[in-house]
Design an enzyme around this catalytic site. Structure first.
Site, PDB file in Angstrom:
ATOM      1  N   HIS A  83       0.827  -1.199   0.000  1.00 14.86           N
ATOM      2  CA  HIS A  83       0.000   0.000   0.000  1.00 14.86           C
ATOM      3  C   HIS A  83       0.867   1.258   0.000  1.00 14.86           C
ATOM      4  O   HIS A  83       2.093   1.188   0.035  1.00 14.86           O
ATOM      5  CB  HIS A  83      -0.939   0.008   1.210  1.00 14.86           C
TER       6      HIS A  83
ATOM      7  N   TYR B 167      -3.497   3.600   2.131  1.00 11.39           N
ATOM      8  CA  TYR B 167      -4.529   3.190   1.180  1.00 11.39           C
ATOM      9  C   TYR B 167      -3.906   2.246   0.156  1.00 11.39           C
ATOM     10  O   TYR B 167      -2.713   2.349  -0.156  1.00 11.39           O
ATOM     11  CB  TYR B 167      -5.141   4.388   0.448  1.00 11.39           C
ATOM     12  N   THR B 168      -4.722   1.361  -0.379  1.00 12.08           N
ATOM     13  CA  THR B 168      -4.264   0.444  -1.422  1.00 12.08           C
ATOM     14  C   THR B 168      -4.897   0.827  -2.755  1.00 12.08           C
ATOM     15  O   THR B 168      -6.126   0.826  -2.869  1.00 12.08           O
ATOM     16  CB  THR B 168      -4.645  -1.011  -1.094  1.00 12.08           C
TER      17      THR B 168
ATOM     18  N   CYS C 140      -8.726  -8.648   5.976  1.00 19.72           N
ATOM     19  CA  CYS C 140      -8.667  -7.190   5.994  1.00 19.72           C
ATOM     20  C   CYS C 140     -10.068  -6.631   6.194  1.00 19.72           C
ATOM     21  O   CYS C 140     -10.959  -6.856   5.369  1.00 19.72           O
ATOM     22  CB  CYS C 140      -8.062  -6.633   4.706  1.00 19.72           C
TER      23      CYS C 140
END
Length: 329
Positions: free
Chosen positions: A131, A148-149, A303
């Site tokens: 990320h 954030y990814t 996740c």
């Protein structure tokens, strides 16, 4: 003519007695001695004359043609391969700014942000499953940094995209909510412990909740779009309502295009009247039915919100999944 070097001398195999070529050997043997004296300058002039005479022969012209051709081919190859090599944009130590070129509202609190990279052939340079850190300001003007990814891969050149769910009280959510096309986002990376190599496991089970779908989508897409990666992907994706499902169109497209390799099971806490997915919270029974069984060649990725991650860890332990078989983003 055929030349070779022997004990520091340039030897002409077809004309050993030629004074010019005997002289070439002398010049080659002790160049520094001759070139630092007046006599050496004279000899060097004769050396150049010999070279010019050789170039006037058919063999010399052939030699020049071949040499020029090799140089041209080498230069062309270098230009082609160097120009095709994508420019990696991420810096793990320093924040770099990228311009927002498109903002697409997907729902009342979800938007897709597209950021431009420096050139049309640039890539972000983010390894699969890792990320980036994004820096912005909250409603009080204070700096905030959050991971954030991206939903894009390095096969998407010239840009990267983030799908962001913006919460009313979220500090970084405020920054994204206020962003307009033309604004810049400060980004640093890559970050993360997850390292993936094609074929490292036989199958992945994925347990995702809410915006935790983004690293799962990135990994799944990389696997499925690779012609050499045959890893199976089993995804359970939980949300509160149908409207909360992120990337549903993209996920359904993966399921349609790769039916033998990608399976997805949606779970909603508050499903619509017509619904054929799971209802409530993700249970042990759902994991047993929709994820690969415990084995040394599988891995379960998790996740989601902290309460979900805690509950999933307990379910997996009860089902016999060891810590080596699990990874939490």
């Amino acid at each position: 003519m055929n030349f070779s070097f022997f004990q520091g001398r340039l030897v002409n195999h077809h004309d050993h007695d030629s004074p010019n070529y005997q002289f070439l050997g002398v010049c080659w043997e002790r160049p520094r001695t001759y070139l630092t004296t007046p006599l050496g300058i004279l000899f060097f002039g004769q050396f150049l004359s010999c070279i010019m005479d050789f170039l006037q022969t058919s063999e010399g012209r052939l030699f020049v043609g071949v040499a020029v051709g090799l140089v041209a081919v080498g230069a062309s190859a270098y230009f082609i391969f160097s120009s095709k090599k994508p420019k990696v944009c991420l810096d793990p130590e320093n924040f770099k700014e990228f311009k927002l070129v498109k903002k697409t509202q997907l729902s009342h609190n979800v938007a897709k942000f597209r950021f431009e990279l420096p050139t049309p052939t640039s890539v972000l340079g983010l390894p699969i499953g890792q990320h980036i850190s994004c820096r912005g300001k909250d409603s009080q003007g204070e700096e905030v940094i959050k991971p954030y990814t991206p939903t894009t891969l390095d096969s998407d050149v010239g840009y990267f995209e983030l799908v962001i769910k913006m919460y009313p009280q979220g500090r970084m959510s405020h920054h994204f909510r206020e962003m307009r096309v033309g604004d810049h986002l400060a980004v640093k990376g890559p970050k993360g412990r997850f390292k993936y190599q094609p074929g490292q496991v036989r199958a992945f089970g994925m347990l995702a909740g809410g915006s935790g779908i983004t690293p799962m989508f990135q990994v799944a897409r990389a696997i499925l779009e690779s012609p050499i990666d045959k890893t199976m992907v089993h995804l359970i994706y939980a949300n509160v309502t149908f409207e909360d499902i992120l990337l549903k169109e993209e996920l359904d497209s993966l399921a349609t295009n790769y039916p033998g390799q990608f399976k997805i099971y949606y779970v909603l806490n508050q499903p619509p009247e017509v619904w054929n997915g799971g209802v409530g919270f993700v249970s042990k029974e759902m994991i047993q039915a929709h994820c690969p069984a415990p084995a040394s060649d599988i891995q379960i990725l998790r996740c989601g919100p902290p309460p979900m991650n805690k509950a999933m860890a307990a379910h997996l332990e009860a089902l016999g999944y060891t810590s080596e078989m699990q990874f939490q983003f």
